[in-house]
Design a protein around this motif. Structure first.
Motif, PDB file in Angstrom:
ATOM      1  N   VAL A 164       2.022   1.899 -10.292  1.00  0.00           N
ATOM      2  CA  VAL A 164       0.769   2.595 -10.559  1.00  0.00           C
ATOM      3  C   VAL A 164      -0.390   1.925  -9.827  1.00  0.00           C
ATOM      4  CG1 VAL A 164      -0.949   3.097 -12.340  1.00  0.00           C
ATOM      5  CG2 VAL A 164       1.463   3.610 -12.765  1.00  0.00           C
ATOM      6  N   PHE A 165      -0.525   0.611  -9.968  1.00  0.00           N
ATOM      7  CA  PHE A 165      -1.638  -0.105  -9.333  1.00  0.00           C
ATOM      8  C   PHE A 165      -1.356  -0.400  -7.868  1.00  0.00           C
ATOM      9  CE2 PHE A 165      -3.168  -0.844 -13.628  1.00  0.00           C
ATOM     10  CZ  PHE A 165      -4.549  -0.854 -13.460  1.00  0.00           C
ATOM     11  N   LEU A 166      -0.116  -0.716  -7.534  1.00  0.00           N
ATOM     12  CA  LEU A 166       0.211  -1.069  -6.152  1.00  0.00           C
ATOM     13  C   LEU A 166      -0.159   0.049  -5.190  1.00  0.00           C
ATOM     14  CD1 LEU A 166       1.531  -3.231  -4.338  1.00  0.00           C
ATOM     15  CD2 LEU A 166       3.695  -2.016  -4.644  1.00  0.00           C
ATOM     16  N   PHE A 167       0.074   1.287  -5.596  1.00  0.00           N
ATOM     17  CA  PHE A 167      -0.199   2.421  -4.720  1.00  0.00           C
ATOM     18  C   PHE A 167      -1.418   3.232  -5.156  1.00  0.00           C
ATOM     19  CE2 PHE A 167       4.622   2.201  -4.117  1.00  0.00           C
ATOM     20  CZ  PHE A 167       4.485   1.337  -3.028  1.00  0.00           C
ATOM     21  N   GLY A 168      -2.200   2.694  -6.106  1.00  0.00           N
ATOM     22  CA  GLY A 168      -3.424   3.370  -6.528  1.00  0.00           C
ATOM     23  C   GLY A 168      -3.186   4.745  -7.117  1.00  0.00           C
ATOM     24  N   LEU A 169      -2.180   4.857  -7.991  1.00  0.00           N
ATOM     25  CA  LEU A 169      -1.786   6.154  -8.530  1.00  0.00           C
ATOM     26  C   LEU A 169      -2.167   6.328  -9.999  1.00  0.00           C
ATOM     27  CD1 LEU A 169       1.732   6.363  -6.859  1.00  0.00           C
ATOM     28  CD2 LEU A 169      -0.379   7.474  -6.127  1.00  0.00           C
ATOM     29  N   GLY A 170      -3.099   5.516 -10.473  1.00  0.00           N
ATOM     30  CA  GLY A 170      -3.524   5.618 -11.864  1.00  0.00           C
ATOM     31  C   GLY A 170      -4.206   4.344 -12.303  1.00  0.00           C
ATOM     32  N   GLY A 171      -4.389   4.222 -13.620  1.00  0.00           N
ATOM     33  CA  GLY A 171      -5.078   3.065 -14.164  1.00  0.00           C
ATOM     34  C   GLY A 171      -4.315   2.448 -15.316  1.00  0.00           C
ATOM     35  N   LEU A 172      -5.025   1.652 -16.095  1.00  0.00           N
ATOM     36  CA  LEU A 172      -4.400   0.890 -17.165  1.00  0.00           C
ATOM     37  C   LEU A 172      -3.743   1.791 -18.205  1.00  0.00           C
ATOM     38  CD1 LEU A 172      -3.942  -1.990 -18.204  1.00  0.00           C
ATOM     39  CD2 LEU A 172      -6.105  -1.808 -19.434  1.00  0.00           C
ATOM     40  N   ASP A 173      -4.384   2.877 -18.558  1.00  0.00           N
ATOM     41  CA  ASP A 173      -3.804   3.774 -19.560  1.00  0.00           C
ATOM     42  C   ASP A 173      -2.471   4.349 -19.087  1.00  0.00           C
ATOM     43  OD1 ASP A 173      -5.859   3.325 -21.313  1.00  0.00           O
ATOM     44  OD2 ASP A 173      -6.970   5.140 -20.792  1.00  0.00           O
ATOM     45  N   VAL A 192       3.994  -5.305 -12.810  1.00  0.00           N
ATOM     46  CA  VAL A 192       2.876  -4.484 -12.347  1.00  0.00           C
ATOM     47  C   VAL A 192       2.273  -5.100 -11.086  1.00  0.00           C
ATOM     48  CG1 VAL A 192       0.807  -3.240 -13.079  1.00  0.00           C
ATOM     49  CG2 VAL A 192       2.422  -4.044 -14.788  1.00  0.00           C
ATOM     50  N   PRO A 193       2.969  -4.991  -9.945  1.00  0.00           N
ATOM     51  CA  PRO A 193       2.380  -5.526  -8.714  1.00  0.00           C
ATOM     52  C   PRO A 193       1.102  -4.785  -8.369  1.00  0.00           C
ATOM     53  CG  PRO A 193       4.270  -4.142  -8.218  1.00  0.00           C
ATOM     54  CD  PRO A 193       4.245  -4.309  -9.703  1.00  0.00           C
ATOM     55  N   GLY A 194       0.181  -5.504  -7.730  1.00  0.00           N
ATOM     56  CA  GLY A 194      -1.089  -4.890  -7.347  1.00  0.00           C
ATOM     57  C   GLY A 194      -2.185  -5.060  -8.366  1.00  0.00           C
ATOM     58  N   LEU A 195      -1.859  -5.556  -9.553  1.00  0.00           N
ATOM     59  CA  LEU A 195      -2.871  -5.784 -10.583  1.00  0.00           C
ATOM     60  C   LEU A 195      -3.090  -7.284 -10.728  1.00  0.00           C
ATOM     61  CD1 LEU A 195      -4.741  -4.839 -12.832  1.00  0.00           C
ATOM     62  CD2 LEU A 195      -2.776  -4.845 -14.390  1.00  0.00           C
ATOM     63  N   LEU A 196      -4.265  -7.752 -10.274  1.00  0.00           N
ATOM     64  CA  LEU A 196      -4.599  -9.172 -10.368  1.00  0.00           C
ATOM     65  C   LEU A 196      -5.973  -9.398 -10.991  1.00  0.00           C
ATOM     66  CD1 LEU A 196      -3.151 -10.582  -7.015  1.00  0.00           C
ATOM     67  CD2 LEU A 196      -2.381 -11.085  -9.338  1.00  0.00           C
ATOM     68  N   ASP A 197      -6.644  -8.328 -11.426  1.00  0.00           N
ATOM     69  CA  ASP A 197      -7.891  -8.481 -12.166  1.00  0.00           C
ATOM     70  C   ASP A 197      -7.557  -9.103 -13.519  1.00  0.00           C
ATOM     71  OD1 ASP A 197      -9.746  -7.187 -14.403  1.00  0.00           O
ATOM     72  OD2 ASP A 197     -10.905  -7.353 -12.540  1.00  0.00           O
ATOM     73  N   LEU A 198      -8.091 -10.284 -13.775  1.00  0.00           N
ATOM     74  CA  LEU A 198      -7.679 -11.033 -14.962  1.00  0.00           C
ATOM     75  C   LEU A 198      -8.057 -10.336 -16.261  1.00  0.00           C
ATOM     76  CD1 LEU A 198      -8.459 -14.660 -13.745  1.00  0.00           C
ATOM     77  CD2 LEU A 198      -6.212 -13.588 -14.019  1.00  0.00           C
ATOM     78  N   ASP A 199      -9.206  -9.666 -16.301  1.00  0.00           N
ATOM     79  CA  ASP A 199      -9.592  -8.953 -17.514  1.00  0.00           C
ATOM     80  C   ASP A 199      -8.633  -7.787 -17.789  1.00  0.00           C
ATOM     81  OD1 ASP A 199     -11.734 -10.645 -17.972  1.00  0.00           O
ATOM     82  OD2 ASP A 199     -13.181  -9.361 -16.929  1.00  0.00           O
ATOM     83  N   ALA A 200      -8.306  -7.064 -16.734  1.00  0.00           N
ATOM     84  CA  ALA A 200      -7.372  -5.942 -16.895  1.00  0.00           C
ATOM     85  C   ALA A 200      -5.988  -6.440 -17.277  1.00  0.00           C
ATOM     86  CB  ALA A 200      -7.314  -5.121 -15.616  1.00  0.00           C
ATOM     87  N   LEU A 201      -5.569  -7.548 -16.678  1.00  0.00           N
ATOM     88  CA  LEU A 201      -4.270  -8.121 -17.028  1.00  0.00           C
ATOM     89  C   LEU A 201      -4.241  -8.560 -18.484  1.00  0.00           C
ATOM     90  CD1 LEU A 201      -3.140 -10.257 -13.959  1.00  0.00           C
ATOM     91  CD2 LEU A 201      -1.813  -8.469 -15.094  1.00  0.00           C
ATOM     92  N   ALA A 202      -5.327  -9.183 -18.930  1.00  0.00           N
ATOM     93  CA  ALA A 202      -5.387  -9.626 -20.328  1.00  0.00           C
ATOM     94  C   ALA A 202      -5.306  -8.442 -21.279  1.00  0.00           C
ATOM     95  CB  ALA A 202      -6.674 -10.421 -20.567  1.00  0.00           C
ATOM     96  N   ALA A 216       1.657 -12.880  -7.818  1.00  0.00           N
ATOM     97  CA  ALA A 216       0.591 -13.718  -7.286  1.00  0.00           C
ATOM     98  C   ALA A 216       0.505 -13.544  -5.772  1.00  0.00           C
ATOM     99  CB  ALA A 216       0.858 -15.181  -7.633  1.00  0.00           C
ATOM    100  N   VAL A 217      -0.716 -13.681  -5.248  1.00  0.00           N
ATOM    101  CA  VAL A 217      -0.933 -13.570  -3.804  1.00  0.00           C
ATOM    102  C   VAL A 217      -1.801 -14.728  -3.346  1.00  0.00           C
ATOM    103  CG1 VAL A 217      -0.745 -11.050  -3.866  1.00  0.00           C
ATOM    104  CG2 VAL A 217      -3.000 -12.128  -4.034  1.00  0.00           C
ATOM    105  N   ALA A 218      -1.720 -15.039  -2.057  1.00  0.00           N
ATOM    106  CA  ALA A 218      -2.533 -16.111  -1.494  1.00  0.00           C
ATOM    107  C   ALA A 218      -4.006 -15.827  -1.731  1.00  0.00           C
ATOM    108  CB  ALA A 218      -2.250 -16.245   0.003  1.00  0.00           C
ATOM    109  N   GLY A 219      -4.716 -16.806  -2.279  1.00  0.00           N
ATOM    110  CA  GLY A 219      -6.136 -16.656  -2.545  1.00  0.00           C
ATOM    111  C   GLY A 219      -6.459 -15.975  -3.850  1.00  0.00           C
ATOM    112  N   GLY A 220      -5.442 -15.488  -4.567  1.00  0.00           N
ATOM    113  CA  GLY A 220      -5.667 -14.828  -5.842  1.00  0.00           C
ATOM    114  C   GLY A 220      -5.559 -15.805  -7.004  1.00  0.00           C
ATOM    115  N   VAL A 236       6.160 -13.788  -6.346  1.00  0.00           N
ATOM    116  CA  VAL A 236       5.282 -13.777  -5.161  1.00  0.00           C
ATOM    117  C   VAL A 236       5.737 -12.786  -4.095  1.00  0.00           C
ATOM    118  CG1 VAL A 236       4.505 -16.144  -5.528  1.00  0.00           C
ATOM    119  CG2 VAL A 236       6.509 -15.727  -4.079  1.00  0.00           C
ATOM    120  N   GLY A 237       6.718 -11.941  -4.406  1.00  0.00           N
ATOM    121  CA  GLY A 237       7.155 -10.959  -3.426  1.00  0.00           C
ATOM    122  C   GLY A 237       7.635 -11.590  -2.133  1.00  0.00           C
ATOM    123  N   THR A 238       7.134 -11.086  -1.016  1.00  0.00           N
ATOM    124  CA  THR A 238       7.591 -11.554   0.298  1.00  0.00           C
ATOM    125  C   THR A 238       6.819 -12.767   0.813  1.00  0.00           C
ATOM    126  OG1 THR A 238       6.065 -10.028   1.391  1.00  0.00           O
ATOM    127  CG2 THR A 238       8.314  -9.224   0.995  1.00  0.00           C
TER     128      THR A 238
END
Length: 279
Positions: A164-173, A192-202, A216-220, A236-238
């Motif tokens: 959902v988040f990786l390809f921008g096809l929706g939101g948290l709900d 849930v790859p693509g979601l790294l906003d800590l508030d949304a993750l919490a 996790a991603v570099a710099g995130g 960490v994927g690839t």
């Protein structure tokens, strides 16, 4: 034909139970491997379990990423990784190597036979989307769970990936709707790859019926930040495969350019690497 002897069912079961315990008892950090060699190196660094990355596996076999492997090739790659380490191995099974539930079931049975303690199954029909409907993915996950039980490994950890988040096809709900349905279908975790906003993750971790896996991603956000948000599994994927290939290209460019070879300074010694495969 398989390139390694199958692991005893008792060993696979013990590994699956260990994988479940690692997620239940704390935060599991998984630096993803892409072949037997990378798995052995990651294990030697102190990993508690090994996760594969489909992208890295594809590249190591001369293929592009994105559900381009056939089932037999993917299963054989998983077999080599499982045979190379004494740790639980959770396999990135992409979309299950077929859209139909019976195709997913066939993949899961084969991966159990190859020594997998866990699998990742994504809900994308293709890279970039669309996603399988909730009902379709529920059927696929139920097939995976039933196949694991029929193969004698009800302990197999099924990590349901939603893009959902990786390809921008929706939101948290939208993710939460899928989390509830996937849990009811027998999934054990939510990736849930693509979601790294800590508030949304919490918020997701607080409401999800399944333990949440973030990439996790570099710099995130780092492990500590993700864990504080409630994430229970971090991969960490690839990223490590990309780093390894980058190091190889840098060393090759140096040798082909100025003719020196300083880039590999500090690399693992020949004996250190060779010893990983002499057990």
């Amino acid at each position: 034909m398989p390139t390694s002897s199958p692991l005893p069912p008792s060993t696979i079961r013990a590994r699956a139970e260990r994988l479940r315990a690692l997620v239940a008892d704390g935060v599991l950090v998984l630096p993803n491997a892409w072949d037997a060699g990378s798995a052995a190196v990651i294990a030697s660094a102190g990993a508690a379990a090994i996760a594969t990355t489909s992208g890295g596996v594809c590249w190591s076999l001369g293929r592009g990423d994105g559900q381009r492997l056939d089932r037999a090739t993917a299963v054989e790659a998983a077999r080599r990784v499982a045979a190379a380490v004494d740790l639980p191995v959770t396999v990135d099974a992409e979309g299950g190597y077929g859209p139909a539930p019976d195709e997913v079931a066939e993949t899961v049975r084969a991966l159990v036979g190859a020594g997998a303690a866990g699998v990742n199954l994504e809900d994308s029909e293709a890279p970039g989307g669309p996603l399988f409907t909730v009902e379709e993915q529920v059927g696929r996950l139920r097939a995976a769970r039933s196949a694991a039980e029929a193969a004698g490994l009800p302990e197999l950890l099924v990590n349901a990936r939603t893009d959902v988040f990786l390809f921008g096809l929706g939101g948290l709900d939208d993710v939460l709707v899928r989390a509830e349905a996937y849990a009811a279908a027998g999934a054990d975790g939510l990736f849930v790859p693509g979601l790294l906003d800590l508030d949304a993750l919490a918020a997701l971790c607080a409401r999800s019926p399944l333990p949440v896996n973030a990439m996790a991603v570099a710099g995130g956000p780092g492990v500590a930040e993700l864990a504080a948000a409630g994430v229970r599994r971090i991969s960490v994927g690839t990223a490590l495969a990309q780093f390894a290939y980058t190091a190889a290209r840098r060393a090759a460019a140096e040798l082909l350019g100025p003719g020196t070879l300083t880039e590999p300074a500090g690399a693992l010694g020949y004996g250190e690497v060779d010893a990983l495969f002499r057990g």
